[in-house]
Design a protein around this motif. Structure first.
Motif, mmCIF file in Angstrom:
data_model
loop_
_atom_site.group_PDB
_atom_site.id
_atom_site.type_symbol
_atom_site.label_atom_id
_atom_site.label_comp_id
_atom_site.label_asym_id
_atom_site.label_seq_id
_atom_site.Cartn_x
_atom_site.Cartn_y
_atom_site.Cartn_z
ATOM 1 N N GLY A 99 -23.565 -44.801 21.545
ATOM 2 C CA GLY A 99 -22.919 -44.059 20.667
ATOM 3 C C GLY A 99 -22.620 -42.739 21.015
ATOM 4 O O GLY A 99 -22.832 -42.211 22.010
ATOM 5 N N TYR A 100 -22.394 -41.930 19.892
ATOM 6 C CA TYR A 100 -22.058 -40.405 20.095
ATOM 7 C C TYR A 100 -23.361 -39.663 19.484
ATOM 8 O O TYR A 100 -23.980 -39.891 18.380
ATOM 9 C CB TYR A 100 -21.055 -39.993 19.352
ATOM 10 C CG TYR A 100 -21.054 -38.285 19.172
ATOM 11 C CD1 TYR A 100 -20.549 -37.680 20.201
ATOM 12 C CD2 TYR A 100 -21.156 -37.787 17.804
ATOM 13 C CE1 TYR A 100 -20.617 -36.075 20.075
ATOM 14 C CE2 TYR A 100 -21.216 -36.539 17.766
ATOM 15 C CZ TYR A 100 -20.865 -35.564 18.905
ATOM 16 O OH TYR A 100 -20.862 -34.173 18.888
ATOM 17 N N GLY A 101 -23.987 -38.839 20.502
ATOM 18 C CA GLY A 101 -25.017 -37.903 19.999
ATOM 19 C C GLY A 101 -24.833 -36.638 20.298
ATOM 20 O O GLY A 101 -24.116 -36.136 20.955
ATOM 21 N N CYS A 102 -25.580 -35.804 19.501
ATOM 22 C CA CYS A 102 -25.340 -34.291 19.636
ATOM 23 C C CYS A 102 -26.838 -33.784 19.492
ATOM 24 O O CYS A 102 -27.727 -34.038 18.391
ATOM 25 C CB CYS A 102 -24.711 -33.771 18.331
ATOM 26 S SG CYS A 102 -24.153 -31.905 18.675
ATOM 27 N N ARG A 103 -27.440 -33.027 20.557
ATOM 28 C CA ARG A 103 -28.259 -32.381 20.736
ATOM 29 C C ARG A 103 -29.658 -33.495 20.814
ATOM 30 O O ARG A 103 -30.670 -33.073 21.536
ATOM 31 C CB ARG A 103 -28.687 -31.432 19.487
ATOM 32 C CG ARG A 103 -27.720 -30.332 19.724
ATOM 33 C CD ARG A 103 -28.194 -29.151 19.123
ATOM 34 N NE ARG A 103 -29.215 -28.347 19.712
ATOM 35 C CZ ARG A 103 -30.298 -28.100 19.119
ATOM 36 N NH1 ARG A 103 -30.830 -28.533 17.867
ATOM 37 N NH2 ARG A 103 -31.297 -27.507 19.781
ATOM 38 N N SER A 104 -29.731 -34.495 19.973
ATOM 39 C CA SER A 104 -30.943 -34.962 19.807
ATOM 40 C C SER A 104 -30.841 -36.420 20.797
ATOM 41 O O SER A 104 -29.804 -37.170 21.293
ATOM 42 C CB SER A 104 -30.840 -36.013 18.469
ATOM 43 O OG SER A 104 -31.881 -36.898 18.399
ATOM 44 N N ILE A 105 -31.891 -36.411 21.779
ATOM 45 C CA ILE A 105 -32.006 -37.123 22.996
ATOM 46 C C ILE A 105 -33.025 -38.555 22.815
ATOM 47 O O ILE A 105 -34.155 -37.881 22.544
ATOM 48 C CB ILE A 105 -32.107 -36.602 24.436
ATOM 49 C CG1 ILE A 105 -31.040 -35.712 24.377
ATOM 50 C CG2 ILE A 105 -32.078 -37.614 25.629
ATOM 51 C CD1 ILE A 105 -31.458 -34.723 25.691
ATOM 52 N N GLY A 106 -32.618 -39.738 22.745
ATOM 53 C CA GLY A 106 -33.658 -40.774 22.342
ATOM 54 C C GLY A 106 -34.329 -40.758 20.864
ATOM 55 O O GLY A 106 -33.587 -39.897 19.983
ATOM 56 N N PHE A 107 -35.334 -41.246 20.733
ATOM 57 C CA PHE A 107 -35.960 -41.426 19.170
ATOM 58 C C PHE A 107 -37.109 -40.651 19.196
ATOM 59 O O PHE A 107 -37.842 -40.781 17.876
ATOM 60 C CB PHE A 107 -36.136 -42.851 18.980
ATOM 61 C CG PHE A 107 -35.007 -43.828 19.210
ATOM 62 C CD1 PHE A 107 -33.813 -43.647 18.637
ATOM 63 C CD2 PHE A 107 -34.782 -44.769 20.439
ATOM 64 C CE1 PHE A 107 -32.766 -44.619 18.777
ATOM 65 C CE2 PHE A 107 -33.832 -45.769 20.588
ATOM 66 C CZ PHE A 107 -32.687 -45.463 19.832
ATOM 67 N N ASN A 108 -37.699 -39.812 20.057
ATOM 68 C CA ASN A 108 -38.962 -39.210 19.843
ATOM 69 C C ASN A 108 -39.065 -37.737 19.975
ATOM 70 O O ASN A 108 -39.968 -37.049 20.172
ATOM 71 C CB ASN A 108 -39.767 -39.942 20.916
ATOM 72 C CG ASN A 108 -39.798 -41.295 20.899
ATOM 73 O OD1 ASN A 108 -40.103 -41.916 20.013
ATOM 74 N ND2 ASN A 108 -39.331 -42.224 21.992
ATOM 75 N N MET A 348 -40.054 -47.637 27.420
ATOM 76 C CA MET A 348 -39.124 -46.281 27.711
ATOM 77 C C MET A 348 -38.932 -45.731 26.557
ATOM 78 O O MET A 348 -38.956 -44.608 26.141
ATOM 79 C CB MET A 348 -38.268 -46.543 28.650
ATOM 80 C CG MET A 348 -36.816 -46.050 28.236
ATOM 81 S SD MET A 348 -35.527 -47.001 29.469
ATOM 82 C CE MET A 348 -34.064 -46.653 28.106
ATOM 83 N N TYR A 349 -38.365 -46.740 25.494
ATOM 84 C CA TYR A 349 -37.768 -46.071 24.300
ATOM 85 C C TYR A 349 -39.049 -45.580 23.142
ATOM 86 O O TYR A 349 -38.760 -44.729 22.205
ATOM 87 C CB TYR A 349 -36.853 -46.888 23.471
ATOM 88 C CG TYR A 349 -35.631 -46.995 24.190
ATOM 89 C CD1 TYR A 349 -34.808 -45.867 24.043
ATOM 90 C CD2 TYR A 349 -34.979 -48.483 24.722
ATOM 91 C CE1 TYR A 349 -33.531 -45.811 24.628
ATOM 92 C CE2 TYR A 349 -33.605 -48.369 25.179
ATOM 93 C CZ TYR A 349 -32.955 -47.206 25.094
ATOM 94 O OH TYR A 349 -31.855 -47.141 25.715
ATOM 95 N N SER A 350 -40.092 -45.994 23.455
ATOM 96 C CA SER A 350 -41.398 -45.597 22.707
ATOM 97 C C SER A 350 -41.870 -44.087 23.452
ATOM 98 O O SER A 350 -42.754 -43.625 22.692
ATOM 99 C CB SER A 350 -42.285 -46.506 22.814
ATOM 100 O OG SER A 350 -43.009 -46.611 24.048
ATOM 101 N N LEU A 351 -41.245 -43.743 24.517
ATOM 102 C CA LEU A 351 -41.858 -42.403 25.101
ATOM 103 C C LEU A 351 -40.745 -41.369 25.009
ATOM 104 O O LEU A 351 -39.513 -41.410 24.936
ATOM 105 C CB LEU A 351 -42.179 -42.929 26.507
ATOM 106 C CG LEU A 351 -43.243 -43.965 26.713
ATOM 107 C CD1 LEU A 351 -43.253 -44.430 28.121
ATOM 108 C CD2 LEU A 351 -44.627 -43.465 26.180
#
Ligand SMILES: C=C1C[C@]23C[C@@]1(O)CC[C@H]2[C@@]12CC[C@H](O)[C@@](C)(C(=O)O1)[C@H]2[C@@H]3C(=O)O
Ligand SMILES: O=C(O)CCC(=O)C(=O)O
Ligand SMILES: [Fe+2]
Length: 375
Positions: A99-108, A348-351
């Protein structure tokens, strides 16, 4: 033989309050590969394999993708998207992870001075996402993206075949076959870095309408120095191979050993007509560490926006990643236990972005002697 780049490195990072990046000495550290094979295919395959083994990174020129064709059409479409008002762009997000993201990268908690579109490279997925990205003409947007993906996927597969040949694999097409599978999990990412010299004038939290994310905080791994402006923090790419194309604005840096063998950040001079190719974690695992997944980052230091497009060539989720038998020898015992791409993605998504996630799959020393071992 690797051809050294002759482009003089620019000095834009000199103004940064970050640990200094070194200009590529005489352009020498960054190999340039002429994909038109002026010295024949055998020489080209050895050159590509050598660059991916020594640096994990090279600049591909004369690659056969005409800059005025699919790349120019994609840049026009994505620039138009990034020029939209924040609430229009947010229709394509939030990045979950696509999707579209701004400034925030990934979930952590990673952040960077950028906004981006992250798309699955599959035509059906592109068509689905296009309706929320270009509400006026979604089919035009998807055809521009699909045309670009076709061109860059072809180039990625050519490079993977050259690698298979250069490494002397029993099946030289093994790598590219993973990417041409119908359910390959390849991605396309378009990053837009605002001009850094105006960053301090913009209220990014307001621009991005992101609640609860403050401006880059010290200690989050993305901001190594007070006043530093990390566009995209240090990381390796998790997939097989990444092909990056950007406009003529500098920013990309790669971590390479200097003459004393000490790792140093090297500026990669912008070249909008080239593709920058880097080895990802999966290719490192499949080759038992023969090819190296290079760490890289983007420093936002220019007064013009940087627009980059990266194709991440990946296998299907169910693909099992295990060192190829010809890469495991008595002197080079198995380094990583076997895993599926789906398992690797979960890890990877948990890190955090900067995590050396392949380390999690390292075999214990007492396990590594047997080439056929693996989970
Ligand atoms: C912090 C993260 C963002 C990322 C997923 C991750 O948990 C760790 C790897 C990150 C990365 C780096 C390369 C690509 O830009 C990316 C799409 C990928 O596959 O791995 C990003 C992930 C992301 O932005 O979702
Ligand atoms: O935007 C760039 O130039 C590089 C970004 C990157 O490394 C990534 O998205 O994985
Ligand atoms: Fe990357």
């Amino acid at each position: 033989m690797v051809v050294p780049s002759t482009t003089p490195a620019r000095q834009e990072t000199a103004t940064l309050l970050l640990p200094q990046a070194q200009p590529s000495p005489g352009g020498g550290a960054i190999p340039t590969v002429d994909m038109s094979a002026p010295r024949g295919r055998g020489a080209l395959s050895r050159q590509v394999a050598r660059a991916c083994a020594e640096q994990g990174f090279f600049r591909a020129v004369n690659h056969g993708v005409p800059p005025a064709g699919p790349p120019a059409r994609l840049d026009a479409a994505t620039s138009a998207f990034f020029a939209l008002a924040a609430h229009d762009k947010q229709r394509a997000g939030p990045p979950s992870p696509l999707g579209y993201g701004c400034r925030s990268i990934g979930f952590n908690g990673d952040v960077g001075e950028l906004e981006y579109l992250l798309l699955h490279a599959n035509p059906a997925a592109v068509a689905h996402r296009a309706s929320s990205i270009d509400t006026n003409d979604p089919s035009r947007f998807s055809s521009v993206v699909n045309e670009y993906v076709e061109a860059v996927k072809q180039l990625a597969c050519d490079i993977l075949d050259l690698l298979g040949e250069g490494l002397g694999l029993e099946d030289p097409r093994l790598f590219s076959k993973l990417v041409t599978e119908a359910d390959s999990d390849s991605l396309l990412r378009i990053n837009h870095y605002p001009p850094s010299c105006t960053v301090h004038k913009l209220d990014h939290d307001d621009q991005c309408k992101l609640k609860g994310i403050a401006r880059t905080k010290a200690g989050n791994g993305a901001n190594p120095g007070a006043g530093g402006r990390i566009g995209f923090g240090e990381h390796s790419d998790p997939q097989l191979l990444s092909l990056l194309r950007a406009n003529d604005v500098d920013g990309l840096q790669v971590l390479l050993p200097d003459v004393n063998g000490k790792d140093a950040w090297i500026q990669v001079p912008a070249d909008s007509s080239a593709y920058f190719v880097n080895v990802g974690d999966l290719l490192q695992a499949l080759t038992n560490g023969r090819l190296v997944s290079i760490r890289h980052r983007v420093i936002a230091s220019a007064c013009r926006p940087r627009l980059s497009t990266i194709y991440f060539a990946a296998p299907p989720l169910h693909a099992r990643i295990s060192a190829l038998p010809e890469m495991v020898t008595a002197s080079s015992p198995r380094r990583y236990r076997s895993f599926t791409w789906a398992e690797y993605k979960t890890a990877m998504y948990s890190l955090r972005l900067s995590h050396s996630r392949l380390d999690l799959f390292h075999v214990d020393d007492d396990e590594s002697g047997n080439g056929s071992k693996g989970k």
